[in-house]
Design a protein around this motif. Structure first.
Motif, PDB file in Angstrom:
ATOM      1  N   SER A  74       6.228   8.399  57.769  1.00  0.00           N
ATOM      2  CA  SER A  74       5.658   7.818  56.547  1.00  0.00           C
ATOM      3  C   SER A  74       6.452   6.582  56.129  1.00  0.00           C
ATOM      4  O   SER A  74       7.510   6.285  56.670  1.00  0.00           O
ATOM      5  N   VAL A  75       5.924   5.859  55.137  1.00  0.00           N
ATOM      6  CA  VAL A  75       6.586   4.659  54.630  1.00  0.00           C
ATOM      7  C   VAL A  75       6.518   4.658  53.109  1.00  0.00           C
ATOM      8  O   VAL A  75       5.535   5.126  52.519  1.00  0.00           O
ATOM      9  N   ASP A  76       7.567   4.175  52.471  1.00  0.00           N
ATOM     10  CA  ASP A  76       7.589   3.985  51.019  1.00  0.00           C
ATOM     11  C   ASP A  76       7.488   2.497  50.730  1.00  0.00           C
ATOM     12  O   ASP A  76       8.242   1.694  51.292  1.00  0.00           O
ATOM     13  N   PHE A  77       6.566   2.125  49.832  1.00  0.00           N
ATOM     14  CA  PHE A  77       6.381   0.721  49.456  1.00  0.00           C
ATOM     15  C   PHE A  77       6.895   0.478  48.047  1.00  0.00           C
ATOM     16  O   PHE A  77       6.581   1.236  47.112  1.00  0.00           O
ATOM     17  N   ASN A  78       7.660  -0.604  47.890  1.00  0.00           N
ATOM     18  CA  ASN A  78       8.205  -1.004  46.586  1.00  0.00           C
ATOM     19  C   ASN A  78       8.084  -2.499  46.373  1.00  0.00           C
ATOM     20  O   ASN A  78       8.064  -3.269  47.330  1.00  0.00           O
ATOM     21  N   ARG A  79       8.008  -2.906  45.114  1.00  0.00           N
ATOM     22  CA  ARG A  79       8.246  -4.290  44.702  1.00  0.00           C
ATOM     23  C   ARG A  79       8.591  -4.249  43.219  1.00  0.00           C
ATOM     24  O   ARG A  79       8.441  -3.225  42.550  1.00  0.00           O
ATOM     25  N   SER A  80       9.069  -5.354  42.676  1.00  0.00           N
ATOM     26  CA  SER A  80       9.508  -5.395  41.272  1.00  0.00           C
ATOM     27  C   SER A  80       8.351  -5.086  40.327  1.00  0.00           C
ATOM     28  O   SER A  80       7.224  -5.549  40.536  1.00  0.00           O
ATOM     29  N   ASN A  81       8.663  -4.296  39.308  1.00  0.00           N
ATOM     30  CA  ASN A  81       7.693  -3.978  38.252  1.00  0.00           C
ATOM     31  C   ASN A  81       6.374  -3.469  38.817  1.00  0.00           C
ATOM     32  O   ASN A  81       5.286  -3.867  38.384  1.00  0.00           O
ATOM     33  N   ASP A  82       6.460  -2.561  39.796  1.00  0.00           N
ATOM     34  CA  ASP A  82       5.240  -2.113  40.480  1.00  0.00           C
ATOM     35  C   ASP A  82       4.521  -0.945  39.804  1.00  0.00           C
ATOM     36  O   ASP A  82       3.444  -0.548  40.248  1.00  0.00           O
ATOM     37  N   LEU A  83       5.096  -0.372  38.757  1.00  0.00           N
ATOM     38  CA  LEU A  83       4.438   0.730  38.063  1.00  0.00           C
ATOM     39  C   LEU A  83       3.078   0.278  37.529  1.00  0.00           C
ATOM     40  O   LEU A  83       2.985  -0.697  36.783  1.00  0.00           O
ATOM     41  N   GLY A  84       2.022   0.961  37.940  1.00  0.00           N
ATOM     42  CA  GLY A  84       0.672   0.622  37.496  1.00  0.00           C
ATOM     43  C   GLY A  84      -0.047  -0.377  38.369  1.00  0.00           C
ATOM     44  O   GLY A  84      -1.214  -0.687  38.115  1.00  0.00           O
ATOM     45  N   ASP A  85       0.619  -0.887  39.416  1.00  0.00           N
ATOM     46  CA  ASP A  85      -0.044  -1.834  40.318  1.00  0.00           C
ATOM     47  C   ASP A  85      -1.165  -1.140  41.109  1.00  0.00           C
ATOM     48  O   ASP A  85      -1.101   0.050  41.408  1.00  0.00           O
ATOM     49  N   LYS A  86      -2.161  -1.931  41.468  1.00  0.00           N
ATOM     50  CA  LYS A  86      -3.355  -1.405  42.139  1.00  0.00           C
ATOM     51  C   LYS A  86      -3.046  -0.917  43.552  1.00  0.00           C
ATOM     52  O   LYS A  86      -2.356  -1.572  44.316  1.00  0.00           O
TER      53      LYS A  86
END
Length: 258
Positions: free
Chosen positions: A56-68
């Motif tokens: 599996s993979v985990d995806f992150n970026r800044s301020n991603d809470l609520g991103d589509k």
């Protein structure tokens, strides 16, 4: 005849031993999976040997809470479930046929229901921090016959093991991404010849007008209606700051301008 039959059996055994008839061979052919995010967005994908499941993979970026979060490929939603503070938390499984499925976990919200058909690039939920996690991110799996496979986007396998940035090409088209201009004062917004207020004014766009973003470029940092960003949207005539455009998603949503 007995000798010939023995040789056939021996060859078959050898082929099975080399994996020639291994059922996992079928997993090499699957849907044309894309990243589970809108076109043009860049996310850091992290894989690690102690991940569960390991592929599996985990995806992150800044301020991603609520991103589509969008469907990686077209299919039918088979699971929409909330495990609360444990395991996957809020998660979705989409069946793509021929043994293939995808899983999207730790969601903040759902946009689909079980049994619903979805198209590639269609919104299915938003990034969250539900389940057994330490912070918001998207946990993503590509499964074949229920077993997590090493993930491929655009036919290419992602990096195992480590972290790397990936840019989504999910549902990218020449038509661009639509957004709505919202200025704080209700006045028209200047269109610039380049990505900054030091560039010449080449036109204007009215508050509330829908625009088509064909590409985006980093430039001058501006504070506007939707926060602070150095991202500028090219809308045909020129550039406008992304901080005055509502697209339903934070960050880059269209390809990078040349």
């Amino acid at each position: 005849m007995k000798s010939f039959g023995f040789k056939v059996i021996l060859v078959a055994i050898l082929l099975l031993g080399t994996g020639f008839f291994n059922s996992s061979q079928a997993s090499a052919v699957g849907p044309s999976f894309q990243m589970p995010f809108p076109c043009g967005q860049t996310w850091e994908g992290q894989t690690r040997t102690n991940h569960n499941p390991q592929n599996s993979v985990d995806f992150n970026r800044s301020n991603d809470l609520g991103d589509k979060v969008v469907a990686s490929a077209s299919g039918q939603v088979v699971t929409v479930r909330n495990l609360g503070n444990s395991s996957y938390g809020k998660y979705i499984v989409i069946d793509h046929g021929n043994g293939w499925s995808t899983l999207y976990a730790h969601l903040n919200s759902f946009s689909v229901s079980s049994g619903q058909s979805v198209s590639q690039g269609q919104k299915i939920g938003t990034v969250g921090g539900t389940g057994n996690v330490t912070g918001p991110h998207l946990h993503f799996e590509q499964r074949y016959n229920g077993s997590a496979q090493k993930i491929k986007f655009n036919g290419s396998q992602i990096t195992y093991y480590g972290a790397k940035n990936y840019t989504s090409k999910n549902s990218c088209s020449n038509e661009g991404v639509t957004g709505t201009v919202h200025t704080e004062s209700g006045v028209s917004l200047n269109i610039r010849s380049g990505p900054g207020t030091n560039y010449g004014i080449v036109g204007s766009v009215a508050d509330g007008q829908t625009v088509t973003i064909s590409c985006q470029k980093h430039g001058e940092t501006v504070t506007g209606k939707y926060g602070t960003s150095d991202l500028w949207n090219y809308i045909g005539e020129g550039y406008i700051s992304d901080t005055y455009v509502y697209t339903g998603s934070d960050g880059q949503v269209a390809p990078t301008c040349n």
